[in-house]
Write a protein that holds these residues in place. Structure first.
Motif, mmCIF file in Angstrom:
data_model
loop_
_atom_site.group_PDB
_atom_site.id
_atom_site.type_symbol
_atom_site.label_atom_id
_atom_site.label_comp_id
_atom_site.label_asym_id
_atom_site.label_seq_id
_atom_site.Cartn_x
_atom_site.Cartn_y
_atom_site.Cartn_z
ATOM 1 N N THR A 29 0.832 -1.206 0.000
ATOM 2 C CA THR A 29 0.000 0.000 0.000
ATOM 3 C C THR A 29 0.863 1.251 0.000
ATOM 4 O O THR A 29 1.914 1.289 0.635
ATOM 5 C CB THR A 29 -0.960 0.029 1.209
ATOM 6 N N GLN A 30 0.397 2.257 -0.705
ATOM 7 C CA GLN A 30 1.078 3.550 -0.700
ATOM 8 C C GLN A 30 0.737 4.340 0.564
ATOM 9 O O GLN A 30 1.479 5.223 0.963
ATOM 10 C CB GLN A 30 0.656 4.371 -1.924
ATOM 11 N N LEU A 31 -0.440 4.057 1.120
ATOM 12 C CA LEU A 31 -0.986 4.875 2.193
ATOM 13 C C LEU A 31 -1.270 4.004 3.410
ATOM 14 O O LEU A 31 -2.351 3.442 3.543
ATOM 15 C CB LEU A 31 -2.290 5.545 1.742
ATOM 16 N N GLY A 54 7.349 13.503 -8.338
ATOM 17 C CA GLY A 54 7.052 12.173 -8.876
ATOM 18 C C GLY A 54 6.121 12.154 -10.075
ATOM 19 O O GLY A 54 6.204 11.269 -10.910
ATOM 20 N N GLU A 55 5.210 13.102 -10.148
ATOM 21 C CA GLU A 55 4.226 13.068 -11.223
ATOM 22 C C GLU A 55 4.464 14.142 -12.271
ATOM 23 O O GLU A 55 3.718 14.248 -13.236
ATOM 24 C CB GLU A 55 2.822 13.219 -10.637
ATOM 25 N N LEU A 56 5.513 14.929 -12.072
ATOM 26 C CA LEU A 56 5.765 16.017 -13.018
ATOM 27 C C LEU A 56 6.240 15.498 -14.371
ATOM 28 O O LEU A 56 5.838 16.011 -15.421
ATOM 29 C CB LEU A 56 6.803 16.969 -12.402
ATOM 30 N N GLY A 101 1.524 9.620 -2.417
ATOM 31 C CA GLY A 101 0.448 9.823 -3.382
ATOM 32 C C GLY A 101 0.412 11.284 -3.745
ATOM 33 O O GLY A 101 0.844 12.137 -2.969
ATOM 34 N N GLY A 102 -0.068 11.568 -4.941
ATOM 35 C CA GLY A 102 -0.228 12.957 -5.349
ATOM 36 C C GLY A 102 1.056 13.770 -5.313
ATOM 37 O O GLY A 102 1.016 14.997 -5.285
ATOM 38 N N SER A 103 2.190 13.089 -5.294
ATOM 39 C CA SER A 103 3.507 13.744 -5.199
ATOM 40 C C SER A 103 3.633 14.613 -3.944
ATOM 41 O O SER A 103 4.462 15.511 -3.892
ATOM 42 C CB SER A 103 3.820 14.602 -6.435
ATOM 43 N N PHE A 114 2.188 4.011 -8.218
ATOM 44 C CA PHE A 114 1.621 4.792 -9.323
ATOM 45 C C PHE A 114 0.154 5.157 -9.112
ATOM 46 O O PHE A 114 -0.519 5.554 -10.057
ATOM 47 C CB PHE A 114 1.783 4.055 -10.656
ATOM 48 N N GLY A 115 -0.336 5.025 -7.901
ATOM 49 C CA GLY A 115 -1.754 5.286 -7.645
ATOM 50 C C GLY A 115 -2.550 4.005 -7.515
ATOM 51 O O GLY A 115 -3.592 3.971 -6.876
ATOM 52 N N GLY A 116 -2.041 2.933 -8.108
ATOM 53 C CA GLY A 116 -2.751 1.651 -8.053
ATOM 54 C C GLY A 116 -2.725 1.013 -6.679
ATOM 55 O O GLY A 116 -3.468 0.078 -6.411
ATOM 56 N N SER A 137 -6.930 7.196 -9.301
ATOM 57 C CA SER A 137 -5.707 7.912 -9.653
ATOM 58 C C SER A 137 -4.677 7.007 -10.298
ATOM 59 O O SER A 137 -4.448 5.889 -9.849
ATOM 60 C CB SER A 137 -5.092 8.503 -8.390
ATOM 61 N N MET A 138 -4.045 7.518 -11.324
ATOM 62 C CA MET A 138 -2.850 6.887 -11.872
ATOM 63 C C MET A 138 -1.896 8.040 -12.178
ATOM 64 O O MET A 138 -2.335 9.107 -12.604
ATOM 65 C CB MET A 138 -3.213 6.093 -13.129
ATOM 66 N N ARG A 139 -0.664 7.834 -11.957
ATOM 67 C CA ARG A 139 0.388 8.862 -11.993
ATOM 68 C C ARG A 139 -0.040 10.165 -12.683
ATOM 69 O O ARG A 139 -0.335 10.187 -13.870
ATOM 70 C CB ARG A 139 1.629 8.316 -12.675
ATOM 71 N N ALA A 140 -0.011 11.258 -11.908
ATOM 72 C CA ALA A 140 -0.512 12.563 -12.334
ATOM 73 C C ALA A 140 -1.939 12.465 -12.860
ATOM 74 O O ALA A 140 -2.224 12.819 -13.999
ATOM 75 C CB ALA A 140 0.393 13.209 -13.372
HETATM 76 MO MO1 MOS Z 1 -0.517 9.028 -7.157
HETATM 77 S S1 MOS Z 1 -1.496 8.644 -8.924
HETATM 78 O O1 MOS Z 1 -1.638 9.970 -6.287
HETATM 79 O O2 MOS Z 1 -0.010 7.621 -6.463
#
Ligand code: MOS
Length: 710
Positions: free
Chosen positions: A209-211, A664-666, A506-508, A241-243, A348-351
């Motif tokens: 998990t990212q979060l 990360g998403e730029l 997430g969300g950079s 990547f948001g997944g 969400s997926m990257r940016a």
């Molecule tokens: Mo990012 S697409 O908010 O992991």
């Protein structure tokens, strides 16, 4: 500061653990007890009801311990549809929750056995009967059902300033073009998976998990447990990547099955299941209208977006959101409409939003430049806003122009021939293209704990994650610099729900939020050290949250992409020859990991432009090319070594005290449009329907040949 540790290209402090296999990903975590393996069974219809579950044969298969379906799943917390990022990923995620089928590939049963092979074999023996209903699976057809979403990622669904239609009607040059982007699927190397173990009444879930914090809430509320009876561990993550913002059936069902079997249960999705069980990036239809005077000054920008949303759980791909801050123009319109379809859940997926929104906007700018007979670089320079054009507040920093100018110089933009088809290399037509990039800078509240022992060894603890981005390393650098110790004296402990709360990755927003909190913790510890408090072990906590500067200033990071492509004049095949991105994301915390993030984003832009397309069978709602053989992403052979990311020296004191912004998403923002524009410059074919595959380029070239012959 020449001796600054922050910013240095320090090697990943977790690099050795990763390459020697000591880094433990969720599915690699050993258990003291014999682990049972769960395999998901997923629906083979897109919409309808389960009418019957026949589990007998599976239950009698060798090694099978449990078959779970809606008929015997334990009670779980209720699901609430919709919601914005923070709450969205903390929601209860009840599984096998009733007979209703919302999308093709939805989990409908779980088989647990002594071995993975036994569970996989038995999963095929679970027989489900369905009452199939006709569903909506086609975004083009579904467009008539579109409605304004409750939220987009940031701001309102629509914005309107002035009168776009009037400006459009009276301008010297205009573009009115519709671009489409396909479904895309996160395909991190590490599959989504979980290992759940109970000791007495306490649950530990090792998951990807990212979060960590919202996952902790999500699992506790689904299993209806107090938070202190749940631990979430996610020390290493092989790409997110948001997944991996949300959790999925693997985590919940492993926990439920482990409780019932009194034995640890591991569930890892298959690559194919990743396409439907996890979230995806929604397809979009984007109409862009641009109007300008002969001087190239935009008089109107309209960006209207239609995007798929799962009927069961609203999510809007905010593709026009960053259009609100990219260029100046007195008349402006952005709209977002969601098309409810019986497809898996979009998220969400990257940016999210920006990555696909800029595929459209930045191609439209190139089209307008051609109409005006103006260099597309010059057109962008002429439309630089002096403040946020819709919020009417200053930008914290604005460095699109230096990115564009330095990029043009380094890349040799002046070598571009403005007429397509003029540059050749044997059978290849060569073209140069460029695009601008912006990405909002977010920050969230975060907490950190730091300890130092008598040998000046430092331990940092936060529930932050490192999804491959380098979080471990930048946090070690920040602690090392502030506490004046070498980087290798710092141990960073992340990815555990027992550690101080952070927003995660997430969300950079991770780096700017977490380094700010860690800085506070280090400053507090330093105070204790300086006061000569205690002997030996000292500990301090710190927290930080975004302040007024986030309301008073419009915050973005910036970039400019330049690409050279070769188009095979016989087959329409597009090859990237070289690519340059120049970026400003404030102060760079680690030049090596930031560069990797930017290049990763740029290459994802190459994938968006040329390769990626998760194809929906519009009869059944199934993603049909759901593996890495069918779903193409750029591989080494698609990417020349001449891909470079340059970072401008920046510092944004409105972002955080370290001056850093999200990076990360730029890199993905705008990148694909630079490729699309290069393809046009090479061969004169304008493909507005991404990805730009050989057959689309070839048929375009054949059409223009025919037109010339007539
Ligand atoms: Mo990012 S697409 O908010 O992991």
């Amino acid at each position: 500061m020449p001796d600054s540790i922050i910013g240095q290209p320090v090697d990943r402090i977790d690099g050795r653990a990763k390459v020697t296999g000591r880094a433990r990903y969720a599915a690699d975590v050993p258990s003291g007890m014999p682990v049972a393996y769960g395999v998901l069974v997923t629906s083979t219809i897109g919409r309808g009801e389960i009418s019957r579950v026949e589990a007998g044969e599976a239950e009698r298969a060798p090694g099978v311990l449990l078959v779970m379906s809606h008929e015997n799943v334990p009670a779980q917390g209720p699901f609430k549809a919709g919601g914005l990022a923070g709450q969205r990923h903390a929601r209860a995620k009840p599984q096998l929750d009733g007979t209703r089928i919302h999308y093709y590939g939805e989990p409908v049963a779980l088989v647990v056995a002594d071995t993975f092979e036994q569970a996989t074999a038995a999963a095929r023996l679970v027989r489900l009967s369905y009452r199939t209903e006709s569903g909506s699976y086609d975004i083009g057809e579904g467009r008539r059902l579109a409605y304004p979403p409750e939220h987009i990622v940031v701001g309102k669904a629509d914005s309107k300033i002035g009168d776009v239609d009037r400006a459009f009607a009276s301008s010297a040059a205009r573009i009115d073009a519709t671009y489409t982007t396909p479904y895309q699927s996160h395909n991190p190397m590490e599959l989504v998976g979980s290992l759940a173990e109970w000791s007495d009444d306490k649950l530990v879930v090792h998951c990807a998990t990212q979060l960590v914090n919202s996952t902790h809430h999500s699992i506790a509320s689904t299993l209806q447990l107090p938070l202190d009876k749940v631990e979430v561990v996610s020390e290493f993550i092989g790409g997110g990547f948001g997944g991996k913002l949300p959790i999925y059936g693997d985590a919940i069902l492993a926990a439920l099955a482990a409780r019932q079997l009194k034995r640890p249960v591991k569930i890892v999705l298959t690559r194919q299941q990743m396409f439907s069980v996890t979230t995806h990036r929604a397809a979009t239809i984007q109409r862009v209208r641009l109007a300008a005077g002969n001087d190239g000054k935009l008089t109107a920008i309209a960006h209207e977006v239609w995007t798929q949303s799962a009927r069961m759980d609203e999510f809007a791909e905010a593709a026009a959101a960053s259009t609100r801050a990219m260029y100046a123009a007195p008349n402006r319109l952005t709209t977002h409409r969601v098309v409810p379809l019986d497809l898996p859940v979009a998220d969400s997926m990257r940016a999210p939003g920006d990555a696909v929104g800029q595929l459209a906007l930045e191609q439209a700018i190139d089209e307008l430049a051609e109409k005006l007979d103006m260099d597309p670089l010059e057109l962008r320079l002429r439309n630089e806003p002096d403040q946020d054009p819709e919020k009417h507040i200053p930008f914290s920093t604005r460095s699109l122009v230096p990115c564009l100018q330095q990029g043009a110089k380094r890349f040799g933009w002046d070598r571009r021939h403005k007429t397509p088809g003029r540059m050749k290399d044997a059978n290849w037509l060569l073209g140069l293209g460029m695009a601008a990039a912006i990405r909002p800078n977010y920050r969230q509240p975060a907490h950190a704990r730091v300890r130092m022992d008598e040998n000046r060894r430092v331990v940092v603890e936060m529930d932050m994650t490192d999804i491959g981005t380098g979080s471990y390393t930048i946090l070690a650098q920040v602690a090392a610099e502030l506490l004046q110790v070498p980087v290798d004296a710092v141990s960073v402990h992340l990815g555990h729900s027992a550690y101080p709360e952070t927003p995660g990755s997430g969300g950079s927003f991770g780096a700017a939020s977490c380094t700010a909190a860690l800085r506070e913790a280090c400053l507090a510890l330093k105070k204790k050290i300086d006061a000569g408090q205690g002997s030996g072990n000292l500990q301090a906590e710190g927290q930080s949250e975004p302040g007024e500067e986030y309301r008073k200033f419009s915050q973005y990071s910036y970039g400019a992409h330049f690409a050279e492509v070769a188009v095979d004049s016989t087959t329409g095949e597009v090859r990237l020859r070289r690519m340059l991105g120049v970026f400003d994301a404030g102060r760079i915390l680690n030049a090596k990991t930031a560069r990797s993030q930017l290049i990763g984003g740029m290459l994802w832009g190459v994938g968006s432009a040329l390769h990626e397309n998760a194809v929906v069978d519009t009869r059944s709602g199934a993603f049909v090319n759901s593996d890495l053989a069918g779903y193409h992403v750029p591989v080494h052979a698609d990417v020349p070594t001449a891909v470079e990311a340059v970072m401008l020296a920046g510092f944004d004191d409105k972002s955080n005290p370290l001056g850093s912004k999200g990076v990360g998403e730029l890199g993905i923002c705008g990148a694909g449009a630079a490729i699309a524009n290069a393809v046009y410059n090479a061969c004169g074919v304008r493909v507005r329907d991404y990805p730009i595959t050989p057959e689309k380029v070839l048929s375009g070239m054949m059409r223009s040949e025919l037109a010339q012959q007539r």
